[in-house]
Design a protein around this motif. Sequence first.
Motif: not given
Length: 174
Positions: A6, A8, A31, A158
């Motif tokens: 992941l 960002t 998560l 998510l």
Amino acid sequence: MSPIRLATVWLDGCSGCHMSLLDTDERLIGLAQHATVVWGPLVDAKEFPTDVDVTLIEGAISSEEDLHRIRLVRSRTRILVSLGDCAVTGNVPAMRNKFGPDAVLRRAYLDNATLDPQMPREIVPPLLPMVRPVHEAVPVDVFVPGCPPSADLIFSVLSDLLEGKAPNPAAKFG
Ligand code: SF4
């Protein structure tokens, strides 16, 4: 199942969308068991990695640097998510489109400067003539509107992605 990779990315935005992601609070711990954050404002890496599963993009495309970055990110990401209204529509950064980049730079660095007014010659990347949403620069897979999107909505998107489902943020409004 191995954790997803992941990332960002923060383009022309105020960081409020990243703050909203952090507002998922203790749910981030859950998560984190299913995702490895490989790039972001808190990750000390020099180059955007390859083979990223999901990238959340905050902010609009305002400068040549933004354009270069989003193209690189797109080429290395499987699922690209426009996170927040600046990424989805241009939103606040696009308010400068009416005036053009030269007038905005003059206002910021000359008219409003109280000390040593001068136009920047380095560090500030060249601005594009118009601020554009992310999907006008590269294909986007998921749109998450809101200014900022709520922590609940981000968590829901998510979670869907981690479960291999196609998120539908629009269905979660209202
Ligand atoms: S959508 Fe709103 S909160 Fe997110 S970066 Fe833009 S102005 Fe900030």
